[in-house]
Scaffold this motif. Structure first.
Motif, PDB file in Angstrom:
ATOM      1  N   MET A   1     -11.818   4.308  21.249  1.00  0.00           N
ATOM      2  CA  MET A   1     -11.913   2.965  20.648  1.00  0.00           C
ATOM      3  C   MET A   1     -11.703   3.046  19.130  1.00  0.00           C
ATOM      4  N   PRO A   2     -10.993   2.086  18.551  1.00  0.00           N
ATOM      5  CA  PRO A   2     -10.802   2.088  17.097  1.00  0.00           C
ATOM      6  C   PRO A   2     -12.108   1.832  16.360  1.00  0.00           C
ATOM      7  N   GLN A   3     -12.085   2.116  15.081  1.00  0.00           N
ATOM      8  CA  GLN A   3     -13.238   1.869  14.223  1.00  0.00           C
ATOM      9  C   GLN A   3     -12.744   1.242  12.919  1.00  0.00           C
ATOM     10  N   TYR A   4     -13.644   0.593  12.191  1.00  0.00           N
ATOM     11  CA  TYR A   4     -13.276   0.000  10.899  1.00  0.00           C
ATOM     12  C   TYR A   4     -14.490  -0.063   9.994  1.00  0.00           C
ATOM     13  N   THR A   5     -14.326   0.445   8.784  1.00  0.00           N
ATOM     14  CA  THR A   5     -15.345   0.360   7.745  1.00  0.00           C
ATOM     15  C   THR A   5     -14.732  -0.352   6.540  1.00  0.00           C
ATOM     16  N   PRO A   6     -15.273  -1.485   6.120  1.00  0.00           N
ATOM     17  CA  PRO A   6     -14.707  -2.189   4.965  1.00  0.00           C
ATOM     18  C   PRO A   6     -14.632  -1.276   3.745  1.00  0.00           C
ATOM     19  N   PRO A   7     -13.484  -1.222   3.067  1.00  0.00           N
ATOM     20  CA  PRO A   7     -13.297  -0.296   1.939  1.00  0.00           C
ATOM     21  C   PRO A   7     -13.901  -0.843   0.642  1.00  0.00           C
ATOM     22  N   LEU A   8     -15.211  -1.083   0.667  1.00  0.00           N
ATOM     23  CA  LEU A   8     -15.862  -1.755  -0.457  1.00  0.00           C
ATOM     24  C   LEU A   8     -15.789  -0.941  -1.742  1.00  0.00           C
ATOM     25  N   ARG A   9     -15.894   0.380  -1.621  1.00  0.00           N
ATOM     26  CA  ARG A   9     -15.866   1.193  -2.839  1.00  0.00           C
ATOM     27  C   ARG A   9     -14.531   1.063  -3.552  1.00  0.00           C
ATOM     28  N   ASP A  10     -13.442   1.098  -2.802  1.00  0.00           N
ATOM     29  CA  ASP A  10     -12.143   0.976  -3.455  1.00  0.00           C
ATOM     30  C   ASP A  10     -11.904  -0.439  -3.959  1.00  0.00           C
ATOM     31  N   MET A  11     -12.383  -1.430  -3.231  1.00  0.00           N
ATOM     32  CA  MET A  11     -12.276  -2.806  -3.730  1.00  0.00           C
ATOM     33  C   MET A  11     -13.009  -2.955  -5.058  1.00  0.00           C
ATOM     34  N   GLN A  12     -14.208  -2.396  -5.138  1.00  0.00           N
ATOM     35  CA  GLN A  12     -14.974  -2.486  -6.383  1.00  0.00           C
ATOM     36  C   GLN A  12     -14.263  -1.760  -7.521  1.00  0.00           C
ATOM     37  N   VAL A  14     -10.994  -1.388  -7.858  1.00  0.00           N
ATOM     38  CA  VAL A  14      -9.851  -2.206  -8.279  1.00  0.00           C
ATOM     39  C   VAL A  14     -10.326  -3.443  -9.033  1.00  0.00           C
ATOM     40  N   LEU A  15     -11.325  -4.122  -8.488  1.00  0.00           N
ATOM     41  CA  LEU A  15     -11.798  -5.366  -9.091  1.00  0.00           C
ATOM     42  C   LEU A  15     -12.408  -5.148 -10.467  1.00  0.00           C
ATOM     43  N   HIS A  16     -13.228  -4.112 -10.605  1.00  0.00           N
ATOM     44  CA  HIS A  16     -14.050  -3.991 -11.804  1.00  0.00           C
ATOM     45  C   HIS A  16     -13.573  -2.921 -12.787  1.00  0.00           C
ATOM     46  N   GLU A  17     -13.019  -1.820 -12.273  1.00  0.00           N
ATOM     47  CA  GLU A  17     -12.584  -0.760 -13.176  1.00  0.00           C
ATOM     48  C   GLU A  17     -11.111  -0.884 -13.552  1.00  0.00           C
ATOM     49  N   LEU A  18     -10.282  -1.257 -12.593  1.00  0.00           N
ATOM     50  CA  LEU A  18      -8.844  -1.358 -12.853  1.00  0.00           C
ATOM     51  C   LEU A  18      -8.479  -2.712 -13.452  1.00  0.00           C
ATOM     52  N   ILE A  19      -8.820  -3.794 -12.767  1.00  0.00           N
ATOM     53  CA  ILE A  19      -8.400  -5.138 -13.180  1.00  0.00           C
ATOM     54  C   ILE A  19      -9.436  -5.813 -14.077  1.00  0.00           C
ATOM     55  N   ASP A  20     -10.707  -5.494 -13.902  1.00  0.00           N
ATOM     56  CA  ASP A  20     -11.803  -6.087 -14.679  1.00  0.00           C
ATOM     57  C   ASP A  20     -11.798  -7.607 -14.549  1.00  0.00           C
ATOM     58  N   VAL A  21     -11.932  -8.065 -13.313  1.00  0.00           N
ATOM     59  CA  VAL A  21     -11.784  -9.492 -13.049  1.00  0.00           C
ATOM     60  C   VAL A  21     -12.864 -10.332 -13.705  1.00  0.00           C
ATOM     61  N   THR A  22     -14.086  -9.831 -13.782  1.00  0.00           N
ATOM     62  CA  THR A  22     -15.158 -10.679 -14.305  1.00  0.00           C
ATOM     63  C   THR A  22     -14.993 -10.960 -15.796  1.00  0.00           C
ATOM     64  N   THR A  23     -14.372 -10.057 -16.529  1.00  0.00           N
ATOM     65  CA  THR A  23     -14.055 -10.359 -17.925  1.00  0.00           C
ATOM     66  C   THR A  23     -13.024 -11.479 -18.000  1.00  0.00           C
ATOM     67  N   ALA A  24     -12.044 -11.418 -17.126  1.00  0.00           N
ATOM     68  CA  ALA A  24     -11.047 -12.499 -17.069  1.00  0.00           C
ATOM     69  C   ALA A  24     -11.688 -13.814 -16.653  1.00  0.00           C
ATOM     70  N   PHE A  25     -12.663 -13.768 -15.752  1.00  0.00           N
ATOM     71  CA  PHE A  25     -13.337 -15.000 -15.322  1.00  0.00           C
ATOM     72  C   PHE A  25     -14.010 -15.725 -16.491  1.00  0.00           C
ATOM     73  N   TYR A 556     -13.022   9.730  -7.534  1.00  0.00           N
ATOM     74  CA  TYR A 556     -11.986   9.815  -8.562  1.00  0.00           C
ATOM     75  C   TYR A 556     -11.055  10.999  -8.327  1.00  0.00           C
ATOM     76  N   THR A 557     -11.594  12.069  -7.787  1.00  0.00           N
ATOM     77  CA  THR A 557     -10.749  13.221  -7.453  1.00  0.00           C
ATOM     78  C   THR A 557      -9.724  12.836  -6.387  1.00  0.00           C
ATOM     79  N   ALA A 558     -10.202  12.114  -5.365  1.00  0.00           N
ATOM     80  CA  ALA A 558      -9.299  11.672  -4.305  1.00  0.00           C
ATOM     81  C   ALA A 558      -8.264  10.683  -4.840  1.00  0.00           C
ATOM     82  N   LYS A 559      -8.692   9.816  -5.752  1.00  0.00           N
ATOM     83  CA  LYS A 559      -7.764   8.846  -6.333  1.00  0.00           C
ATOM     84  C   LYS A 559      -6.659   9.567  -7.103  1.00  0.00           C
ATOM     85  N   LEU A 560      -7.024  10.596  -7.828  1.00  0.00           N
ATOM     86  CA  LEU A 560      -6.037  11.353  -8.598  1.00  0.00           C
ATOM     87  C   LEU A 560      -5.071  12.096  -7.675  1.00  0.00           C
ATOM     88  N   HIS A 561      -5.595  12.689  -6.605  1.00  0.00           N
ATOM     89  CA  HIS A 561      -4.722  13.364  -5.639  1.00  0.00           C
ATOM     90  C   HIS A 561      -3.730  12.372  -5.020  1.00  0.00           C
TER      91      HIS A 561
END
Length: 596
Positions: A1-12, A14-25, A556-561
């Motif tokens: 059976m398939p499985q799914y875990t929401p990728p919350l860490r990567d979303m956070q 992108v939202l906060h470290e890469l794009i910094d959406v709340t500053t734009a808000f 961050y190590t995985a992101k760099l790889h």
């Protein structure tokens, strides 16, 4: 059976470290109070709903499909879909980014888009029902009359009613100028609409009490072609003056399409037999109004493939770590087992990293584009709104086409990781491949998106929109080009930026002599520009990962790889694409039709 875990860490990330959406808000009064904790809390709960409520229905819904009663024309969605939709409405998810004036929560579009990514990973077919409703909401919010807005927007906002868009007819798909559906004026100012529509996603179902169809049709004496198209709102049930439901309208399901994928969504053939509708916007200006919904849908389709890429990747990784086959070429790695897990094999890793790089790059692009959409809609500075609108216009065909092409590649790779088991239904992988295939076709095929990018968004304004994005790239190169540890990312980005400029100029000159040159190069060109956009975001993500190496966080190590993999193994595709784009249209058009 398939499985799914929401990728919350990567979303956070992108939202906060890469794009910094709340500053734009903070620069947008409507969203100034939306902080990091609010965004994270909403997405955490949204992830629970996606994984816990919608995901368990994905395989069963695919197996069961939708059913139509020939006697009543009524359509029933797969078991559990209606109950899940009721929970969606009860949880307030339909109103997440809708206008508070109509009962919405007024959260930014970027938050809603991240929620929809998780829903699409969980169950694309189910998600299309509320997704199309949100598009209908956007179109009526932008172009509806006050009466239409008062009647329909509160119920679309709450999710009490759903929506659909009715464009395609049996004889015409993308070329809407050929449509034949007619709208005859009635004495009370409404219209009687007659015609046939096909491929209408969520066109008929039992999830909600009413369906708000947005229908393209022609008024009497309308000009030929696309300049003679008007838009009408046609409810499944007529709406009484007090907002209650009246008699069944003259629009019904004549059949359901038997499809390769997305079986849980009712793709309907709709018959309009004097259905009563009201005009949206001005006569003969229907495409302009409908494009609000179409563009929202194109961004949504990109999110569909992003969601499928993510869930396929997660399952392929889990399988690759568990499945043992052969030994590593450099010698045994799992000494306690008779064979090594297949994740030790280089080509398996290549397939996994391809899916991961396309998922994480696509997430960065989608969050950025959604933030630009928020700025277009809500920023108080007109110049910012205009610049953001231009960037959304440029990026929309890339989100739609590049992400769906990548989703097809990634889901196919992830199926391949499973070997023969990937071809077997119980593992769930073949469904992701089947579902992903439609995303390259509907809401304007990827060829249409490519023509839109090169012809309308780039050449038609002498590259103004592209140059504006190019300034983002140039600024990053100027800022980071002095860092030795960024050279492996900045140098290929700068090189590709230069090549895109030269290619664009060359194609522009060729198109002046032969417009077919645009058609011959457009698909390759979009993929090249898509990689330029991805390379820009991957370079920025690599910079953050390099700066955080000392934190000890393996994220961050995985992101760099992954960044290094993208630049080394995926970005070089642009060399062959540029070469084929420059080869021109002659190899395509030289053969006489009779020789085919």
């Amino acid at each position: 059976m398939p499985q799914y875990t929401p990728p919350l860490r990567d979303m956070q990330f992108v939202l906060h470290e890469l794009i910094d959406v709340t500053t734009a808000f903070k620069a947008m009064p409507a969203h100034a109070e939306v902080d990091v904790d609010t965004v994270n809390a909403v997405l955490e709960e949204g992830g629970k709903f996606a994984a816990g409520v919608v995901f368990p229905l994905n395989q069963s819904g695919d197996a069961e499909g939708c059913t139509r009663d020939p006697a009543t024309h009524a359509v029933r969605a797969p078991a559990g879909y209606k109950q899940a939709y009721a929970q969606y409405v009860e949880g307030g998810w339909a109103s997440l980014s809708c206008d508070p004036a109509y009962g919405g929560q007024g959260l930014p579009q970027v938050v809603n888009q991240c929620f929809y990514e998780m829903l699409n990973s969980a169950n694309q077919a189910w998600t299309m029902y509320p997704g199309l409703s949100h598009g209908a909401y956007e179109a009526l919010h932008a172009h509806g009359t006050p009466e239409q807005q008062a009647t329909y927007l509160p119920r679309l906002t709450s999710g009490e009613w759903t929506g659909s868009m009715c464009l395609t007819e049996p004889h015409c798909g993308t070329d809407l100028g050929l449509l034949r559906t007619k709208a005859e004026p009635l004495a009370d100012g409404s219209y009687a609409i007659t015609g046939n529509k096909i491929f209408i996603s969520a066109g008929e179902h039992d999830l909600a009490a009413n369906i708000v169809h947005l229908v393209l049709a022609r008024l009497p004496g309308a000009p030929e072609g696309s300049k003679g198209i008007s838009l009408f709102v046609v409810p499944k049930f007529n709406v009484n003056a007090d907002g209650s439901l009246g008699a069944r309208n003259g629009i019904w399901c004549g059949g359901l399409e038997h499809k390769m994928g997305i079986h849980g969504n009712a793709t309907a053939q709709l018959v309009l037999d004097g259905a009563v509708g009201t005009l949206v916007g001005e006569p003969h200006k229907g495409l302009a109004a409908m494009f609000v919904m179409m563009n929202a849908a194109r961004l949504g389709v990109g999110m569909q493939s992003l969601g499928l890429t993510e869930v396929a990747y997660q399952n392929a990784v889990a399988y690759a770590k568990d499945r043992i086959q052969m030994r590593a070429l450099t010698g045994p790695k799992a000494l306690d087992k008779p064979a090594d897990p297949i994740i030790v094999h280089p080509d398996v890793r290549k397939m996994l990293l391809t899916a991961r790089a396309y998922a994480e790059g696509g997430r960065a692009l989608c969050v950025h584009t959604a933030l630009m959409l928020d700025q277009e809609l809500s920023h108080p500075d007109e110049a910012v709104r205009r610049a953001s609108a231009d960037e959304v216009a440029l990026l929309t065909p890339i989100v739609k086409a590049f992400l769906t092409d990548n989703g097809w590649i990634a889901t196919s790779h992830c199926l391949q990781v499973f070997g023969g088991h990937g071809y077997i239904r119980e593992w769930g992988m073949e469904q992701y491949v089947r579902d992903a295939r439609i995303n390259m076709i509907y809401e304007g095929t990827n060829t249409i998106q490519s023509l839109d990018l090169l012809g309308r968004k780039v050449l038609a304004d002498n590259g103004r929109k592209l140059k504006a994005f190019g300034r983002r790239v140039a600024d990053l190169i100027d800022e980071e080009g002095v860092r030795e540890d960024m050279q492996e990312f900045i140098n290929p980005l700068a090189d590709l930026g230069d090549k895109v400029n030269k290619l664009t100029t060359e194609l522009g000159f060729k198109a002046m002599g032969n417009a077919d040159e645009v058609g011959g190069a457009a698909v390759d060109y979009l993929r090249v520009v898509g990689h330029l956009v991805f390379a820009y975001f991957w370079a920025r993500m690599a910079r953050i990962a390099l700066d955080q190496q000392g934190s000890g966080d393996p994220f961050y190590t995985a992101k760099l790889h992954t960044a290094r993999f993208y630049f080394a193994k995926l970005l070089p595709e642009t060399a062959s694409l540029i070469r084929t784009a420059r080869a021109g249209v002659a190899p395509l058009m030289a053969m006489d039709e009779s020789m085919f």
